[in-house]
Design an enzyme around this catalytic site. Structure first.
Site, PDB file in Angstrom:
ATOM      1  N   GLU A  65      24.500   3.786   3.829  1.00  0.00           N
ATOM      2  CA  GLU A  65      23.081   3.832   4.169  1.00  0.00           C
ATOM      3  C   GLU A  65      22.437   4.990   3.418  1.00  0.00           C
ATOM      4  O   GLU A  65      22.884   6.141   3.527  1.00  0.00           O
ATOM      5  CB  GLU A  65      22.842   3.969   5.670  1.00  0.00           C
ATOM      6  N   GLU A  90      21.684  11.660   3.701  1.00  0.00           N
ATOM      7  CA  GLU A  90      20.355  12.104   4.098  1.00  0.00           C
ATOM      8  C   GLU A  90      20.190  13.589   3.734  1.00  0.00           C
ATOM      9  O   GLU A  90      20.922  14.433   4.255  1.00  0.00           O
ATOM     10  CB  GLU A  90      20.150  11.911   5.607  1.00  0.00           C
ATOM     11  N   ASP A 117      21.740  14.642  -1.595  1.00  0.00           N
ATOM     12  CA  ASP A 117      21.186  13.639  -2.495  1.00  0.00           C
ATOM     13  C   ASP A 117      22.194  12.512  -2.708  1.00  0.00           C
ATOM     14  O   ASP A 117      23.354  12.750  -3.057  1.00  0.00           O
ATOM     15  CB  ASP A 117      20.861  14.315  -3.828  1.00  0.00           C
ATOM     16  N   ASP A 139      10.879   6.742   1.607  1.00  0.00           N
ATOM     17  CA  ASP A 139       9.617   7.424   1.318  1.00  0.00           C
ATOM     18  C   ASP A 139       8.828   6.584   0.328  1.00  0.00           C
ATOM     19  O   ASP A 139       9.318   6.277  -0.761  1.00  0.00           O
ATOM     20  CB  ASP A 139       9.902   8.804   0.724  1.00  0.00           C
ATOM     21  N   ASP A 175       7.394  -1.161   4.999  1.00  0.00           N
ATOM     22  CA  ASP A 175       6.115  -1.659   5.494  1.00  0.00           C
ATOM     23  C   ASP A 175       5.000  -1.461   4.463  1.00  0.00           C
ATOM     24  O   ASP A 175       3.837  -1.671   4.767  1.00  0.00           O
ATOM     25  CB  ASP A 175       5.726  -0.925   6.783  1.00  0.00           C
ATOM     26  N   ARG A 213      12.492   4.531  14.358  1.00  0.00           N
ATOM     27  CA  ARG A 213      11.235   5.213  14.701  1.00  0.00           C
ATOM     28  C   ARG A 213      10.191   5.010  13.614  1.00  0.00           C
ATOM     29  O   ARG A 213       8.994   4.960  13.899  1.00  0.00           O
ATOM     30  CB  ARG A 213      11.492   6.702  14.914  1.00  0.00           C
ATOM     31  N   GLU A 215       9.836   2.298  11.766  1.00  0.00           N
ATOM     32  CA  GLU A 215       9.273   0.971  11.947  1.00  0.00           C
ATOM     33  C   GLU A 215       8.306   0.946  13.123  1.00  0.00           C
ATOM     34  O   GLU A 215       7.239   0.330  13.046  1.00  0.00           O
ATOM     35  CB  GLU A 215      10.381  -0.058  12.166  1.00  0.00           C
TER      36      GLU A 215
END
Length: 233
Positions: A65, A90, A117, A139, A175, A213, A215
């Site tokens: 992920e 992350e 990274d 992002d 989105d 969160r 979404e």
């Protein structure tokens, strides 16, 4: 011994928020090292020796992920799929601390965390070693001059394609309509096929989806999630 030359890589975005809770500082101090996938950073692994994923996860399929945010989705997948190993990357340390708290509560043992990274992780993942990858609400870098900073660019997609197994799945959720556009333009150019056959395939979440969160914020603000599924050729 001659080491590979460290590439110059700009990093954009936050690495740390204003403050961490005392409990989160404890998670980072007490738990993070034990959940490391191995020597990933250039300082710890200047030879860029590949990770031994079989030793790390006992021969399980490995998922990746990219940018797990607060960790809701990656911990859900780890708890729901004990037969796979999952690596979450992350760079935002507050998100890493949040995930570490979730790991304690979920008591999973098939998750490893790289607090940095993902490009450094790509350096040390063996070729064709990852069975599934997730890019969820990345992002958006909305300004046109910043679109080159997005994940769906050759700098990221080329090494992603290298580490994914043929036939593996790459999921993207966003989105942002322009991010959808760029994703559909760029990802197929790097050896992926978009799997949608009709509108419901990108309007409907995956069966094992856990809404994050990010979404929920998008839905509150009236933006429409898109769920894009690609297959590595």
């Amino acid at each position: 011994m001659t080491h590979p030359t460290r590439p110059h890589r700009n990093f954009y975005g936050r690495l740390k928020g204003k403050h961490l809770k005392k409990s989160q500082e404890g998670y980072l101090a007490e738990d993070l090292d034990a959940l490391s996938p191995g020597p990933v950073s250039w300082d710890d692994n200047p030879d860029r020796t590949p990770l031994d994923l079989d030793a790390l996860f006992g021969g399980k399929d490995v998922w990746l992920e990219v940018g797990f945010g607060g960790g809701e989705h990656v911990i859900h997948q780890a708890a729901s799929n004990p037969d796979v190993g999952i690596i979450g990357c992350e760079p935002y340390i507050n998100g890493v601390a949040m995930l570490l708290g979730k790991v304690r509560r979920a008591d999973v043992d098939n998750l490893r965390i790289h607090p940095g990274d993902v490009r450094d992780m790509f350096d040390v993942l063996p070729e064709a070693s990852i069975s599934k990858a997730f890019l969820l609400y990345p992002d958006p870098w909305p300004k046109a001059r910043h679109h080159r900073r997005r994940f769906v660019t050759p700098e990221h997609l080329e090494p992603l394609a290298r580490v994914l197994k043929p036939g593996s799945e790459f999921r993207v959720a966003t989105d942002i309509p322009d991010y959808v556009r760029q994703t559909l333009e760029e990802v197929p150019r790097h050896g992926f096929a978009w799997m949608a056959e009709g509108p419901e395939d990108w309007r409907t979440p995956w069966e094992d989806w856990l809404s994050t969160r990010y979404e929920q914020k998008a839905l509150r603000e009236g933006r429409t999630p898109h769920y894009l599924t690609f297959r590595k050729l």
